[in-house]
Design a protein around this motif. Structure first.
Motif, PDB file in Angstrom:
ATOM      1  N   CYS A   1      54.090  19.266  65.565  1.00 59.16           N
ATOM      2  CA  CYS A   1      53.235  20.498  65.768  1.00 59.16           C
ATOM      3  C   CYS A   1      53.047  21.321  67.399  1.00 59.16           C
ATOM      4  O   CYS A   1      53.872  20.321  68.442  1.00 59.16           O
ATOM      5  N   ARG A   2      53.437  22.489  67.113  1.00 59.25           N
ATOM      6  CA  ARG A   2      53.939  23.037  68.532  1.00 59.25           C
ATOM      7  C   ARG A   2      52.889  24.331  68.484  1.00 59.25           C
ATOM      8  O   ARG A   2      52.533  25.364  67.342  1.00 59.25           O
ATOM      9  N   VAL A   3      52.121  24.703  69.159  1.00 58.52           N
ATOM     10  CA  VAL A   3      50.848  25.835  69.605  1.00 58.52           C
ATOM     11  C   VAL A   3      50.886  26.078  70.425  1.00 58.52           C
ATOM     12  O   VAL A   3      50.514  25.869  71.292  1.00 58.52           O
TER      13      VAL A   3
ATOM     14  N   SER B   1      51.549  20.472  72.662  1.00 51.96           N
ATOM     15  CA  SER B   1      53.064  20.006  71.059  1.00 51.96           C
ATOM     16  C   SER B   1      52.689  18.831  71.060  1.00 51.96           C
ATOM     17  O   SER B   1      52.466  17.769  72.329  1.00 51.96           O
TER      18      SER B   1
ATOM     19  N   LEU C   1      41.648  26.020  62.827  1.00 49.57           N
ATOM     20  CA  LEU C   1      43.566  26.598  62.228  1.00 49.57           C
ATOM     21  C   LEU C   1      43.102  26.128  60.565  1.00 49.57           C
ATOM     22  O   LEU C   1      44.184  25.512  60.081  1.00 49.57           O
TER      23      LEU C   1
ATOM     24  N   GLU D   1      42.250  20.748  72.779  1.00 47.19           N
ATOM     25  CA  GLU D   1      42.868  20.895  72.065  1.00 47.19           C
ATOM     26  C   GLU D   1      42.826  20.861  70.311  1.00 47.19           C
ATOM     27  O   GLU D   1      42.491  20.990  69.274  1.00 47.19           O
TER      28      GLU D   1
ATOM     29  N   PHE E   1      42.564  22.837  67.132  1.00 46.72           N
ATOM     30  CA  PHE E   1      43.090  21.895  65.751  1.00 46.72           C
ATOM     31  C   PHE E   1      42.303  22.269  64.761  1.00 46.72           C
ATOM     32  O   PHE E   1      41.745  22.256  63.082  1.00 46.72           O
TER      33      PHE E   1
ATOM     34  N   CYS F   1      49.229  25.995  75.350  1.00 45.25           N
ATOM     35  CA  CYS F   1      49.967  25.279  74.670  1.00 45.25           C
ATOM     36  C   CYS F   1      50.055  24.056  74.760  1.00 45.25           C
ATOM     37  O   CYS F   1      49.720  23.136  75.461  1.00 45.25           O
TER      38      CYS F   1
ATOM     39  N   LYS G   1      49.320  30.778  67.144  1.00 39.98           N
ATOM     40  CA  LYS G   1      50.302  30.446  66.571  1.00 39.98           C
ATOM     41  C   LYS G   1      50.535  29.132  67.025  1.00 39.98           C
ATOM     42  O   LYS G   1      50.953  28.619  67.655  1.00 39.98           O
ATOM     43  N   ARG G   2      50.115  28.826  65.433  1.00 35.67           N
ATOM     44  CA  ARG G   2      51.388  27.662  64.975  1.00 35.67           C
ATOM     45  C   ARG G   2      53.182  27.702  64.166  1.00 35.67           C
ATOM     46  O   ARG G   2      52.435  28.417  63.287  1.00 35.67           O
TER      47      ARG G   2
END
Length: 983
Positions: free
Chosen positions: A757-759, A753, A687, A680, A684, A751, A715-716
């Motif tokens: 924040c959820r990605v 989360s 982004l 992750e 990040f 994925c 996709k954020r």
């Protein structure tokens, strides 16, 4: 006398020559007429090559003449692969009585002026072509017309009043069109009708006109899929000559009228899939000519009338109703019964013991009832039984010994009953048997070696019984076996190693038995599911399991397995993994060392985690071990030499730990769905505004280039006031895409989360979305037709997988071009599952279903007011996408006019008035101008895809095909002509 004889012959010869002169002149004139009309047709197959001026028309292919006069009487060019418009010039032949142009590629409209030329015909057959627009007005008189067949086209609008003015018409076939309006009562004026075929048309909801009873000569009344509502009129009983009555797939309500018992000539009666209620009328017992009766999928109640059961039926189908009571023994005395379908009712008692004794029964399905007692022993006494389905009842006792002699039997499902005792040995070896399902009973005994003779077996499902003994090695001879489910029995000993040679095996479920020994492994190239849990398997997990290409489900929990977890298992794209409750030890492989897999690893106390996964000790690295030795040495030295140093170091460590906890970032929940070389933190960091490639209703999308060289799409999702919807979409995409594996579904890789924040991380699609490529302002060349067809077929396959092959079924609910993504080869991948719903699953948030989901222009008309999730909603949306691919226009466009979308625009545009304004009355004006110039074969393909689109966007869900059928229609041109059939 001699001179008189010669004079007589001379006069006779002159008379014959005089008669022949007009016929010769007429043939020459007719030949010119035919040749002129033939110029409007494209003959790609060369079937009309012998139509030349040098030969007589009576010798031409497809032309027939009167034997005496030599006049042209018939032209039959059916299935000649002809293209073009309607060759009305043929009708200028005054002696022509029969014109058949069925099963060709003729198109355009049928202007009334052209049809008027055919007023002398007795037979006009234009079925299974591509004619469009409204049905033609038959102006003037057509006194001789006996057969009019316009079926299998795309005619729309109402049926014109002139269709009620054919005094001699005996056959009227308009089925499989797009005819709307209601079934008009003036068709009852056709009192000479013998066949009346209007099925598969999207008529407006309406009742069957009671005047239908005036057609007393009618032998065939075929009205399936015409949106009939209301009750069946009593006047149907007046059709004394009727042989076939088909009112299936409609919305008929009320009781079946008792007058139907007056149809003494009826042989076949189809009333299935309506809303009929009440009891079956006793008068059905009067129908002594009836051999097939189907009233399934209704709301019928009451008992099976003894009179109906006593008829000489070959087929009786009453499944999916609410009927009850016992079945009369008279049913077993019928010597003609071949098919019996009573499933999904509330019938009770015992099945007649003599069932099958006197008839050649082939298919029996009585599942989903309350039948009890023993299974009838004589079902196969005539040696014809192929299918026996009796699951979900209370049958008891042993499986009849006579079934072991039923060598025709190929499909058996008797699960979830109370059967007991031993299955006859010979039953396991039936040569044609391919599906055997006996689970959920109390059966016992073992699998005999002669099971090897059942070479066609593909499914053995015998779980939840009391079978015991060992699995015989002869099972390895079943090379067609795809499913072997013997879980929750009492099998013991080891598995035969040769079971790994069953290369077609897809499911191996042997959970909750007493198997021991090592787990075999081999070339299971199609194996998708292994469940060996709750046994006594020992030894190590075979590393070769990690090489199985399609394995998605692996459960080895509750055994005595030891050794390390093979790192090769992380190569698998698993939806389910459970290794808990064993004696595994060593380092958890990196791909499984996440909180997502924690429940799958519990109960193995000797495992260690490199990431610090809770409940497991941390694995010491080589560097950590060295540092630990140094630290211990230093601390011991310092403690001896400087006692105060220990106190200081302890205080510093305590403060560092407090600070570290206070400054730590959010707690991430991480889930990996594939083997990935990133985490992750790397995601990040990227982004940023520079990497932003799109903003949508659910969030921002970024293009991220990873250190490994891999490119992914991230996709954020939006957060904030709409956080609840964001969380719902996140869970929907994660749960749906996490278990889906298909080449035309976008692949979810990873994925994560946190609280705010959820990605979601997907494979990157080089060519973006279909919306960008088709409607965007890119400087690239527009999509050519070949790529558009490829995209349509790929997206259709993806949706067909979701609807038909996913268990449980997934409904996308937001099919549109922006959710169809294109890779470097322009292969389509369906994406964005934020609104997807799993059919049959209880959702946590029922409010999600209380409003319309989807995008304007793509929402099926019935969805807006029913709010019901249905596969046919996706089919409608996909049809809109097809229209966009053909026309190049968006679903909503100001050029359509006020309150119109692309569907309504296309339907309104295809009309006789509009067709007259363009050359050849074709579809060319609808096709995206960016596709010009195109070949004639490409044009035919475009018309074909447009045809599929119109079918998918039918106003009535029942008239839309399944996505599986759509794939067939787009793949195989031969299936396109009867475009509304086989739904």
């Amino acid at each position: 006398m001699v001179m008189a004889r010669y004079r007589c012959r001379y006069v006779t010869l002159l008379f014959l020559l005089f008669l022949a002169i007009p016929a010769t002149i007429g043939q020459g004139s007719d030949a010119d007429t035919l040749l002129q009309a033939r110029t409007s047709l494209s003959d790609s197959a060369g079937r009309l090559r012998d139509w030349t001026a040098s030969t007589t028309p009576c010798n031409w292919t497809g032309v027939a003449c009167e034997p005496r006069s030599g006049a042209i009487a018939s032209i039959d060019l059916s299935n000649f692969n002809l293209a073009g418009g309607f060759p009305s010039g043929f009708c200028r032949i005054p002696t022509l009585r029969h014109l058949s142009l069925a099963w060709n590629d003729l198109g355009g409209g049928l202007p009334a002026a052209d049809v008027a030329l055919c007023s002398g015909l007795e037979v006009l057959n234009l079925s299974n072509n591509f004619f469009v627009g409204r049905l033609p007005e038959f102006s003037g008189e057509f006194p001789r017309l006996r057969l009019l067949d316009l079926s299998g086209n795309n005619f729309s609008g109402d049926i014109p009043p002139s269709f009620g003015r054919f005094p001699s018409l005996r056959v009227l076939s308009l089925y499989s069109n797009l005819i709307s309006g209601r079934i008009p009562s003036f068709l009852a004026n056709l009192t000479e009708l013998i066949e009346f075929n209007l099925g598969f048309n999207p008529f407006r909801s309406g009742s069957l006109p009671p005047e239908i009873g005036n057609l007393t000569k009618l032998e065939v009344l075929w009205l399936p899929f015409v949106n009939l509502v209301g009750e069946i009129p009593d006047s149907v009983g007046n059709l004394a000559n009727l042989k076939i009555l088909d009112l299936s797939n409609n919305g008929l309500t009320g009781r079946i009228p008792a007058s139907i018992g007056r149809l003494r000539s009826v042989e076949k009666m189809e009333l299935w899939r309506n809303q009929l209620s009440g009891e079956l009328p006793q008068s059905l017992g009067n129908l002594t000519s009836l051999f097939a009766f189907d009233a399934s999928e209704n709301k019928l109640t009451g008992k099976l009338p003894e009179g109906l059961a006593g008829l000489n039926l070959t087929s009786l189908a009453l499944n999916d109703n609410r009927m009850d009571g016992e079945i009369s023994t008279v049913l077993a005395q019928n010597p003609h019964l071949v098919e019996l379908k009573l499933f999904n009712n509330n019938f009770s008692g015992e099945l007649p013991s003599g069932l099958g004794r006197y008839s050649y029964l082939t298919n029996v399905d009585v599942s989903g009832n309350q039948f009890a007692g023993r299974l009838p022993p004589d079902l196969c006494s005539r040696g014809m039984l192929e299918s026996l389905v009796a699951f979900g009842n209370r049958f008891s006792g042993e499986l009849p010994q006579s079934y072991a002699d039923c060598r025709t039997l190929d499909y058996v499902r008797i699960q979830n009953n109370e059967l007991s005792g031993k299955v006859p040995d010979l039953f396991w070896s039936l040569p044609k048997l391919y599906h055997l399902e006996l689970r959920g009973n109390k059966l016992e005994g073992s699998l005999p070696p002669n099971i090897s003779r059942a070479k066609n077996l593909t499914q053995i499902i015998i779980s939840d019984n009391k079978f015991s003994g060992q699995i015989p090695p002869e099972i390895c001879d079943l090379m067609e076996l795809r499913t072997f489910d013997a879980g929750n029995n009492q099998f013991s000993s080891g598995l035969p190693l040769c079971i790994a040679d069953l290369t077609k095996l897809q499911v191996l479920d042997l959970q909750q038995n007493n198997f021991s020994g090592e787990i075999p492994a081999g070339g299971w190239t199609e194996l998708a599911e292994i469940n060996l849990s709750m046994n006594r398997f020992s030894g190590e997990i075979p590393r070769s399991l990690g090489d199985l290409p399609v394995l998605t489900y692996l459960d080895l929990s509750g055994n005595q397995l030891s050794g390390e977890i093979p790192p090769e298992l992380t190569n698998l794209k698993l939806n389910h993994l459970n290794l808990s409750g064993n004696d595994l030890s060593g380092k958890i492989p990196d791909g499984f060392d996440t909180s997502f897999f924690l429940p799958s690893l519990l109960g193995n106390p000797d495992l260690c985690s490199s990431s610090g996964l809770k409940t497991f000790r941390r694995c010491p690295s080589i560097k950590q071990k060295a540092l630990k030795r140094i630290a211990v040495t230093v601390l011991l030295t310092a403690a001896v030499m400087f006692p105060a140093t220990a106190v200081v170091l302890a205080a510093v460590c305590y403060q560092f730990r407090r600070t570290g906890k206070r400054n730590a970032g959010p707690l991430w929940k991480l889930t990996s769905f594939a083997r990935v070389g990133f985490d992750e933190s790397e995601i990040f960091e990227c982004l940023t505004a520079e990497n932003l490639i799109g903003i949508g209703g659910s969030g921002r999308v970024y293009k991220v280039s990873l250190k490994s060289g891999q490119i992914v799409a991230v996709k954020r999702l939006w957060t904030g006031p709409d956080g609840q919807n964001s969380d719902r979409e996140f869970r929907s995409e994660m749960e749906t895409l996490g278990r889906v594996r298909h080449s035309n579904i976008v692949k979810l890789l990873f994925c994560c989360s946190a609280e705010e924040c959820r990605v979601l991380v997907f494979e990157y699609m080089e060519n973006g979305s279909l919306a960008e490529t088709l409607h965007g302002n890119k400087g690239d060349q527009p999509l050519d037709w070949e790529r558009r067809v490829k995209i349509a077929l790929g997206a259709a396959r993806g949706l067909a997988y979701l609807h038909h092959d996913c268990v449980p079924t997934v409904i996308h609910r937001d099919v549109k071009p922006s959710n169809i993504l294109l890779d470097a080869e322009f292969e389509a991948h369906v994406g964005d599952f934020g609104l997807a719903r799993v059919v049959g699953r209880e959702t946590e948030d029922h409010s999600a279903m209380s409003n319309v989901a989807g995008s304007c222009g793509y929402i099926a008309p019935e969805y807006a007011y029913t709010l019901k999730v249905n596969e046919k909603s996706d089919v409608y949306s996909f049809g809109v996408v097809l229209l966009e691919l053909v026309t190049g226009k968006r679903a909503i466009d100001p050029s359509f006019g006020e309150q119109k979308d692309i569907v309504q625009w296309v339907i309104d545009t295809i009309s006789p008035k509009r067709a007259i304004e363009v050359s050849d009355m074709d579809y060319e004006f609808l096709i995206d101008p960016r596709l010009r110039p195109f070949t004639f074969s490409e044009y035919k393909e475009m018309v074909r895809v447009l045809n599929v689109a119109l079918l998918c966007t039918s106003a009535f869900p029942m008239n839309r095909p399944s996505m599986r059928r759509v794939v067939e229609l787009l793949s195989d041109r031969r299936d396109m002509n009867p475009v509304v059939q086989d739904q």
